[in-house]
Design an enzyme around this catalytic site. Sequence first.
Site, mmCIF file in Angstrom:
data_model
loop_
_atom_site.group_PDB
_atom_site.id
_atom_site.type_symbol
_atom_site.label_atom_id
_atom_site.label_comp_id
_atom_site.label_asym_id
_atom_site.label_seq_id
_atom_site.Cartn_x
_atom_site.Cartn_y
_atom_site.Cartn_z
ATOM 1 N N ASP A 41 0.820 -1.213 0.000
ATOM 2 C CA ASP A 41 0.000 0.000 0.000
ATOM 3 C C ASP A 41 0.851 1.260 0.000
ATOM 4 O O ASP A 41 0.561 2.230 -0.690
ATOM 5 C CB ASP A 41 -0.896 0.038 1.252
ATOM 6 N N GLU A 43 3.915 1.671 -1.040
ATOM 7 C CA GLU A 43 4.543 1.819 -2.355
ATOM 8 C C GLU A 43 3.532 2.403 -3.347
ATOM 9 O O GLU A 43 3.822 3.328 -4.095
ATOM 10 C CB GLU A 43 4.989 0.418 -2.817
ATOM 11 N N ASP A 45 0.768 4.152 -2.741
ATOM 12 C CA ASP A 45 0.448 5.552 -2.433
ATOM 13 C C ASP A 45 1.568 6.490 -2.872
ATOM 14 O O ASP A 45 1.319 7.608 -3.309
ATOM 15 C CB ASP A 45 0.190 5.722 -0.929
ATOM 16 N N SER A 92 -13.656 6.167 -2.211
ATOM 17 C CA SER A 92 -12.531 5.558 -1.515
ATOM 18 C C SER A 92 -12.115 6.499 -0.374
ATOM 19 O O SER A 92 -12.766 7.520 -0.168
ATOM 20 C CB SER A 92 -11.434 5.388 -2.548
ATOM 21 N N GLU A 125 -13.041 4.367 13.875
ATOM 22 C CA GLU A 125 -13.615 3.043 13.599
ATOM 23 C C GLU A 125 -12.544 2.093 13.095
ATOM 24 O O GLU A 125 -11.487 2.526 12.676
ATOM 25 C CB GLU A 125 -14.651 3.160 12.463
ATOM 26 N N LYS A 127 -11.028 -0.276 10.266
ATOM 27 C CA LYS A 127 -11.101 -0.369 8.805
ATOM 28 C C LYS A 127 -10.987 -1.842 8.430
ATOM 29 O O LYS A 127 -9.928 -2.455 8.558
ATOM 30 C CB LYS A 127 -9.971 0.432 8.159
ATOM 31 N N ASP A 129 -10.788 -5.156 6.258
ATOM 32 C CA ASP A 129 -10.165 -5.459 4.976
ATOM 33 C C ASP A 129 -10.946 -6.579 4.296
ATOM 34 O O ASP A 129 -10.676 -7.755 4.479
ATOM 35 C CB ASP A 129 -8.707 -5.879 5.218
ATOM 36 N N GLU A 182 -18.809 -3.749 4.778
ATOM 37 C CA GLU A 182 -17.720 -4.590 4.283
ATOM 38 C C GLU A 182 -18.065 -6.060 4.499
ATOM 39 O O GLU A 182 -18.506 -6.452 5.575
ATOM 40 C CB GLU A 182 -16.453 -4.224 5.073
ATOM 41 N N TYR A 234 -21.050 0.324 8.054
ATOM 42 C CA TYR A 234 -20.448 1.525 8.641
ATOM 43 C C TYR A 234 -20.963 2.834 8.054
ATOM 44 O O TYR A 234 -20.424 3.888 8.331
ATOM 45 C CB TYR A 234 -18.928 1.488 8.516
ATOM 46 N N LYS A 322 -3.644 3.803 8.044
ATOM 47 C CA LYS A 322 -3.218 2.439 7.725
ATOM 48 C C LYS A 322 -2.197 1.946 8.749
ATOM 49 O O LYS A 322 -1.233 2.645 9.052
ATOM 50 C CB LYS A 322 -2.588 2.405 6.334
ATOM 51 N N CYS A 416 15.678 -33.293 -11.849
ATOM 52 C CA CYS A 416 15.304 -33.298 -10.435
ATOM 53 C C CYS A 416 16.533 -32.968 -9.577
ATOM 54 O O CYS A 416 17.588 -33.594 -9.748
ATOM 55 C CB CYS A 416 14.746 -34.671 -10.063
ATOM 56 N N CYS A 419 17.218 -36.575 -7.543
ATOM 57 C CA CYS A 419 17.610 -37.833 -8.205
ATOM 58 C C CYS A 419 18.130 -37.615 -9.620
ATOM 59 O O CYS A 419 18.513 -38.562 -10.298
ATOM 60 C CB CYS A 419 16.449 -38.820 -8.210
ATOM 61 N N CYS A 434 8.800 -34.406 -10.751
ATOM 62 C CA CYS A 434 9.737 -35.509 -10.856
ATOM 63 C C CYS A 434 8.876 -36.767 -10.921
ATOM 64 O O CYS A 434 8.040 -36.992 -10.048
ATOM 65 C CB CYS A 434 10.653 -35.574 -9.634
ATOM 66 N N CYS A 439 12.615 -41.829 -6.608
ATOM 67 C CA CYS A 439 13.327 -40.616 -6.178
ATOM 68 C C CYS A 439 13.337 -40.567 -4.645
ATOM 69 O O CYS A 439 12.279 -40.639 -4.006
ATOM 70 C CB CYS A 439 12.654 -39.369 -6.740
HETATM 71 S S1 IVH Z 1 -16.164 4.701 5.031
HETATM 72 C C1 IVH Z 1 -17.613 7.694 2.074
HETATM 73 N N1 IVH Z 1 -15.613 3.069 6.989
HETATM 74 O O1 IVH Z 1 -12.232 1.049 2.973
HETATM 75 C C2 IVH Z 1 -17.364 6.574 2.992
HETATM 76 N N2 IVH Z 1 -14.855 2.497 4.809
HETATM 77 O O2 IVH Z 1 -10.250 2.583 1.444
HETATM 78 C C3 IVH Z 1 -16.218 5.728 2.578
HETATM 79 N N3 IVH Z 1 -13.698 0.344 4.679
HETATM 80 O O3 IVH Z 1 -14.218 1.671 0.188
HETATM 81 C C4 IVH Z 1 -16.089 4.501 3.320
HETATM 82 N N4 IVH Z 1 -13.868 -0.168 6.811
HETATM 83 O O4 IVH Z 1 -14.517 -0.558 1.436
HETATM 84 C C5 IVH Z 1 -15.486 3.315 5.672
HETATM 85 N N5 IVH Z 1 -15.229 1.687 8.815
HETATM 86 C C6 IVH Z 1 -15.110 1.932 7.515
HETATM 87 C C7 IVH Z 1 -14.458 1.038 6.640
HETATM 88 C C8 IVH Z 1 -14.343 1.365 5.285
HETATM 89 C C9 IVH Z 1 -13.429 -0.561 5.621
HETATM 90 C C10 IVH Z 1 -13.315 0.207 3.261
HETATM 91 C C11 IVH Z 1 -14.388 0.543 2.281
HETATM 92 C C12 IVH Z 1 -13.840 1.707 1.504
HETATM 93 C C13 IVH Z 1 -12.357 1.513 1.658
HETATM 94 C C14 IVH Z 1 -11.625 2.805 1.477
#
Ligand code: IVH
Length: 683
Positions: A41, A43, A45, A92, A125, A127, A129, A182, A234, A322, A416, A419, A434, A439
């Site tokens: 991530d 890299e 960004d 995003s 909150e 995040k 994945d 999510e 969320y 992150k 191999c 052998c 192999c 063997c």
């Molecule tokens: S808020 C406008 N809250 O992270 C609101 N996103 O990198 C945007 N994600 O697309 C999203 N946990 O898939 C929000 N507590 C959380 C989250 C969350 C995971 C994901 C989500 C979003 C991505 C953004």
Amino acid sequence: MLKLFEIVEDKSPKDRIDELRKDIERYNYYYYTKNESLVSDIEFDKLLKELEELEKKYPEYKIENSPTNYVGATSLKESKFKKVVHKKPMLSLNNSYNITDVIAFTERVEKNIDSVQNELEYVLELKLDGASISVTYENGELLRAVTRGDGVEGEDVTENILAIESIPNFLKEAVSLEVRGEIVLPLSRFKTLNEERLELGEEIFANPRNAASGTLRQIDSEIVKERGLDAYFYFIVDAEQYGFKTHKESLEYLEKIGLKTTGVADLITDMSIMEKRIAFWEAEKENLDYETDGLVIKLNDITLWEEVGYTTKSPRWAIAYKFPAKQVTTELLGITWQVGRTGKVTPVAELKEVELSGSKVKRASLHNMDEIIRKDIRVGDRVFIEKAAEIIPQVVSSVKEVRTGAEKEVVVPTNCPVCNSVLEKEDGLVDLKCVNPSCPAIIQGSIEYFVSRDAMNISGFGSKIVERMLQLHYIKDITDIFELHQHKDELMTLDKMGEKSVEKLLGSIEKSKSRPYSKTLYALGIPFVGKFLGDVLAKKSKSIDVLASMSKEELLEIDGVGEKVAESVYNYFRDEKSLEIIQKLKSFGVNFGKVAEDKKDEVKVEGKFTGKTFLFTGKLQKFKREEIKDLIESLGGTNLSSVSKKLDYLIVGEDAGSKLKKAEELGTVKILTEDEFLELTKE
Ligand code: IVH
């Protein structure tokens, strides 16, 4: 002079912009369409930021659909699902990596608000994945669920979403609203799913996010059901219209109408507390049963969101924090080609030792030659390695920018490494093999597999001892194990093998003859028949003679058996050498089931735990996981994989986390220490 030299050496801004754009597009494509991260991530960004800055400086080279303008896209062209345009785009989030970035974010927020009356409040909150989803309810009933796709248009995966237990078809109130959240695969499920896939010889999922997003795109919703996905919400689209003033309130409302949230929503105004809470969650995340890649910080006051505004890609009132990447870079010193028990030859990366997620790593998986070529990995490269939840570390990518020119391309072996016989590449498969049945690596592998705990459970057979016995010709294949007693005296003269250990070994060999049929079947090492299928096939056939006589069609009728497995089992029993081995093992008294009496595998044992369900969590001191499972089943109990109302007992080891918390919250589960559990078995 120097200046001129620099111009010749460096790329022109236009070339660099083009190059960055292409790279980012490729990374986006892999990330969103193939669920694969080619770079970390950080890299990613860095590259995106460089592109943004160059585009700002040279706007003449910026094109309209530059990746700086849109959220990475899932290729919808190849989609099997109906496409749906989101009512509001699924945005995003901008990323931050330290508290300074977070403070800078809050300052930007303040700057965008005309008159800040009180101190601004933020919600912290988790995040998650996983794969993002937008779910629309109409009058309380689930109408539609759509993936993020390219942020503007996604895929209609309603059928699959309905197969997820924690997403209600009906809300507790008859409201119409669109919610976002999510979809995740719990870590415990991820682990068992990969174990099953390994057994079936299927490609394992690199991480829970890949598994969740791959599962969501399954055509067959039955598969979705089996995989055990979970969901956390969320966000409510246009929350202000429903009268909410704060984000926190809207999250509480989600819970109230029956939609699950993580329950984590810390209200914070003071940045020193923010720093402490970030540190807290960074440690605490290890105790959660789902993968989090960071935190999300949102301005709590919804009524200010419009004023703070949006970029084309993300809201300005929220930011992602992150966690430090689980990836590190190190040097690739060389490649070793390993020969497994099936003859498969796989490349293993030999690395300069490096610390990753608390453990020292010297070797990592490179999967196969095609992967090495695709990622363009060379010996001498600086490589990124990562550890996805409880799997062996793997090489993710190499850093091309720091190459010196001395790096060497990986050479595919033709023979191999053990052998020296010529290797084969099966049509359509990327694996090298192999095919020499004698063997030493294959024989050693099959013996180690045969004696392993889940198979014949013969103890005292370490890999050094197996190697020595092979060298001395005491054993040539698995059947010779049962004639080892003839070498008792010689065994006692072996290094570190006193009388006691020889007695123990021979005793263990004798005992193994009465292993259940499902285990002896597994021990044979039939390709694709692992623990799980060993059980399935044993339950169905009840004896190896029945199994050996089954046609491919009959095999295919068994639940869990597909083409590949049916073919493999069928062929195994048509091979002279395998039949000879089974015959010999039988003559030594190894149990291969009986049609009439041996129903151990089929009939559930009756015992003091009959009708009771168990689950264990945390590090157990007195039992190995398999042992405790076997013990529970031998007393008639059932092992569950998650905490629910169906669970009767939770056995708690050290450092128990979310499962314990959930069980306590439910209040219906009896919580036991290992000692208390032991007492219970004796009662
Ligand atoms: S808020 C406008 N809250 O992270 C609101 N996103 O990198 C945007 N994600 O697309 C999203 N946990 O898939 C929000 N507590 C959380 C989250 C969350 C995971 C994901 C989500 C979003 C991505 C953004």
